[in-house]
Enzyme design. Structure first.
Site, mmCIF file in Angstrom:
data_model
loop_
_atom_site.group_PDB
_atom_site.id
_atom_site.type_symbol
_atom_site.label_atom_id
_atom_site.label_comp_id
_atom_site.label_asym_id
_atom_site.label_seq_id
_atom_site.Cartn_x
_atom_site.Cartn_y
_atom_site.Cartn_z
ATOM 1 N N ASP A 475 0.821 -1.208 0.000
ATOM 2 C CA ASP A 475 0.000 0.000 0.000
ATOM 3 C C ASP A 475 0.857 1.261 0.000
ATOM 4 O O ASP A 475 2.061 1.234 0.300
ATOM 5 C CB ASP A 475 -0.921 -0.009 1.226
ATOM 6 C CG ASP A 475 -2.251 0.684 0.969
ATOM 7 O OD1 ASP A 475 -2.343 1.487 0.025
ATOM 8 O OD2 ASP A 475 -3.202 0.427 1.727
ATOM 9 N N ASP A 540 -10.852 2.064 -3.302
ATOM 10 C CA ASP A 540 -11.271 1.831 -1.921
ATOM 11 C C ASP A 540 -12.789 1.821 -1.778
ATOM 12 O O ASP A 540 -13.298 1.515 -0.698
ATOM 13 C CB ASP A 540 -10.682 2.908 -0.997
ATOM 14 C CG ASP A 540 -9.271 2.579 -0.547
ATOM 15 O OD1 ASP A 540 -8.813 1.444 -0.788
ATOM 16 O OD2 ASP A 540 -8.621 3.459 0.057
#
Length: 739
Positions: A475, A540
């Site tokens: 990430d 997301d």
């Protein structure tokens, strides 16, 4: 000599030809290189002593076409109010050409040598392309182009290298990888913008007499400026018309532009956006650009996308990972966030295995003092407070259930509240005397420094060596707002190169570990990072309505198997919207399917639906992850696409109702991509509990939820099926199989 050269090129690639032209004294020189694919052709003008340029790039030409004819047809005149001669174009569009509107290179040597004019000096054949070496002796610079052309798809790859042959440093302020001409008939620009949870948003604009410019200085690919662009004719649709596509395979700052010159010519240019002082070439040093991946289609936008998909599958993804079925994921983030309780996690893993999950990914919160997003980043050791016996018991529980185990990392970041930052505050990027921009309570490490990269590699390596971990979710959750190193120089470009090096280092040491590129969702989902990883996190937002739009946008360049698509909670944590499990599951199963919800609190009926969706995904996974994509043109209240087997033996089509219809019934759905000469059985395979709003619809009348009906491929493609009325937030999946 001419015959030998031509033989060398034809042996290297059967669809590449060297074209020679006679000159005085009976000698021959190389003036053009021609590349051919079944539906397109590229001809480069590469005469020694002249700028490198494109003579033709577009529809396929018969081999009988004489290049001299193309040159004569391209003769341009000077006009009043401009130069007395038509100025040539080049791949570099360097200042020495004298164009008044646009330059593709801005560089200098202490204020001098800024007006380069490159001439072709040498051509070196490659297996599927060529290296073309240009020089400017006056400014003491070399410019080399590595060009590859796929003989089957026509995908064009270009990378350029600028070398300083002078005795003093040379500063590069801006350099486009290449400036590629497109026909003036390409009147529409399709760009991709967005924001967090709204990535890959399309915008289709009319090109006008100006410059279309998109810039990104976030230090990552970004949510708001995807490094790709399409140019199309006004009537180009998904299934018909001409289009050109361009993708910059780079995960950092970039500049995309389309320039409509006043003389009617059009240029599409892409390159890394360099910050001041980022590239200073010492004598003998070279700067290599990021790569452009480009393609032409005369059969619509979906055909263009299929070319890019083939490139990702055959040139970027590792063959051994391509051969492996992509496991259905379970990710813990939206189920537990930072609340890591080993007993609860084991209960989740058991429930996940029961419904068919094949890989369990433990997200943020397992390390150091990471009990929230304010602390712990950078301290990559298992937290004894949360896991007093280490990760081993959880990993063993997961693998004992027959699932793979995956783990979340965010290596490029550090919290000020961490042991790492307290020990090495000088390791972060920033600007001296300027306060850091607050961004998720974290700072960016300068991973271009060897000691920082070594620390991160050793930390990741230790975790992987000590546990049976098959997957990393990598990430990156902030922009590089101030990408300055400790010496005060900008490090944004070097940061991206260091990322690729670190990813490769991890993969070479642990070749069986797959890596997902995530960056606050889809802010790093480009072909650059996919050359060093195995899939991307698309967004997301797990809201299925959002995801229908996002996944469609991403599909213009990336195939479904690399797009992480998860079933989220009934109430989306990002939008607050509630959607049925049928809608959520249908949206996720068309990509690399995963789950990101609390399985312990979901209703039993919804878990049954989810289990059936996973079974359906696995049944058709090989088709979904290797088939050809056909996006379908529909009214705006529908989003539809199909994945068709390469041999056209079967296909799955998704039709999502995303808004109410102004008409009583939607239009007919045309099943694109089938073989018009074959017979197909048509069935509705999702939802399994289909009920018409008011029956009978065509689905009930034709018994499509049962045995289905046989239809000719041409009838399905050109006449289509009358769709039923359905409520918004409904997604229908049709399956067709050749008989």
């Amino acid at each position: 000599m001419v015959a030998k050269l031509e033989h060398v090129f034809e042996k290297a690639t059967r669809l590449m030809r060297v074209i020679d032209a006679p000159v005085p004294r009976g000698e021959n020189i190389l003036r053009h290189i021609r590349f051919d694919a079944p539906d397109c052709c590229l001809i480069l003008a590469c005469e020694k002593g002249a700028p490198l340029s494109v003579l033709h790039w577009g529809a396929a030409l018969p081999l009988s076409v004489n290049v001299a004819e193309l040159e004569r047809l391209s003769i341009r005149q000077g006009m009043h109010g401009v130069a007395d001669v038509s100025l040539p174009l080049s791949l570099a569009m360097e200042p020495g050409l004298g164009h008044p509107m646009f330059h593709g290179l801005a560089a200098h040597r202490a204020g001098k040598d800024w007006g380069s004019l490159f001439e072709v000096g040498k051509i070196v054949p490659r297996e599927h392309g060529a290296k073309i070496i240009c020089r400017d002796e006056r400014t003491r610079l070399g410019l080399e182009y590595e060009i590859e052309f796929d003989a089957f798809t026509g995908v064009l790859r270009i990378r350029s290298t600028l070398t300083n042959y002078g005795a003093t440093p040379f500063d590069v302020n801006d350099m486009m990888t290449a400036c590629l001409p497109v026909p003036d008939a390409m009147t529409d620009i399709i760009g991709f913008t967005g924001r967090w949870t709204q990535e890959f948003t399309q915008e289709r604009l009319k090109r006008d007499a100006a410059t279309y410019l998109r810039e990104n200085r976030s230090g990552r690919t970004s949510h708001f400026s995807y490094p790709a662009i399409l140019l199309a004719a006004a009537d180009t649709s998904e299934s018909a018309g001409e289009a050109y596509g361009f993708h910059l395979a780079f995960s950092g700052n970039h500049r995309l532009r389309v320039d409509s010159l006043t003389d009617g010519r059009v240029l599409a240019s892409l390159g890394a956006l360099l910050l001041p002082g980022e590239v200073r070439l010492a004598p003998g040093e070279a700067y290599t650009s990021s790569e452009i991946v480009a393609a032409y289609s005369g059969a619509g936008l979906s055909a263009l996308s299929r070319k890019f998909h083939d490139h990702v599958r055959t040139k970027l993804l590792r063959p051994e990972m391509r051969a492996k079925p992509r496991p259905v994921h379970y990710n813990t983030w939206e189920a537990v966030y930072f609340d890591h309780d080993v007993a609860k996690l084991k209960e989740l893993t058991t429930r996940a295995a029961e419904i068919g999950v094949e890989r369990f990914v433990l997200d943020d919160g397992w390390f150091g003092g990471r009990r929230n997003d304010q602390a712990g980043l950078g301290d990559w050791h298992v937290s004894a407070d949360v896991y007093p016996d280490g990760l081993g018991p959880l990993v063993e529980h997961v693998t004992g259930l027959g699932m793979e185990f995956g783990l979340w990392f965010e290596p490029e970041m550090v919290n000020p509240d961490s042991d790492l930052y307290r020990a090495h505050p000088d390791w972060v990027l920033g600007l001296e005397g300027v306060q850091q921009v607050p961004f998720r309570s974290q700072l960016a490490l300068d991973i271009s420094r060897p000691e920082v990269a070594d620390y991160l590699f050793n930390a990741i390596d230790a975790i992987l060596r000590d546990h049976a971990i098959s997957y990393i979710k990598w990430d990156m959750n902030r922009d590089l707002s101030h990408s300055g190193g400790q010496d005060g120089t900008a490090r944004a470009f070097a940061q991206v190169q260091a990322l690729y090096t670190l990813l490769d280092r991890v993969r070479s040491t642990h070749p069986n570990v797959e890596i997902e590129s995530c960056s606050s969702g889809g802010a790093r989902a480009d072909m650059g990072v996919l050359a060093h990883s195995d899939r991307v996190w698309t967004s997301d937002s797990n809201d299925a309505l959002d995801r229908q739009v996002i996944q469609r946008g991403a599909s213009f360049f990336l195939p479904s198997e690399v797009l992480g698509c998860h079933v989220g909670p009934a109430k989306c944590h990002v939008t607050g919207r509630r959607l049925s499990m049928e809608m959520r599951a249908a949206t996720a199963l068309m990509g690399h399917m995963g789950l990101e919800l609390n399985l312990l609190t979901e209703r039993a009926a919804d878990l049954d639906v989810l289990k059936n969706a996973i079974i359906l995904h696995k049944k058709h996974r090989a088709l979904l992850h290797d088939g050809d994509l056909f996006r379908i043109d529909t009214a705006p209240q529908l989003i539809a696409s199909g994945v068709v087997a390469r041999d056209k033996s079967e296909a799955i089509y998704s039709v999502a109702y995303v808004a109410s219809d102004a008409k009583v019934l939607p239009g007919r759905f045309k099943f694109g991509g089938l073989d018009p000469e074959r017979q197909y059985r048509l069935q509705l395979i999702w939802p399994t509990n289909w009920q018409a709003v008011k029956g009978p619809s065509a689905i009930e009348t034709l018994n499509l939820t049962g045995e289905g009906v046989m239809f000719n491929g041409a009838a399905l493609m050109h006449n289509g099926l009358q769709l039923p009325h359905a409520f918004p937030e409904t997604c229908l999946l049709f399956y067709v199989a050749a008989i």
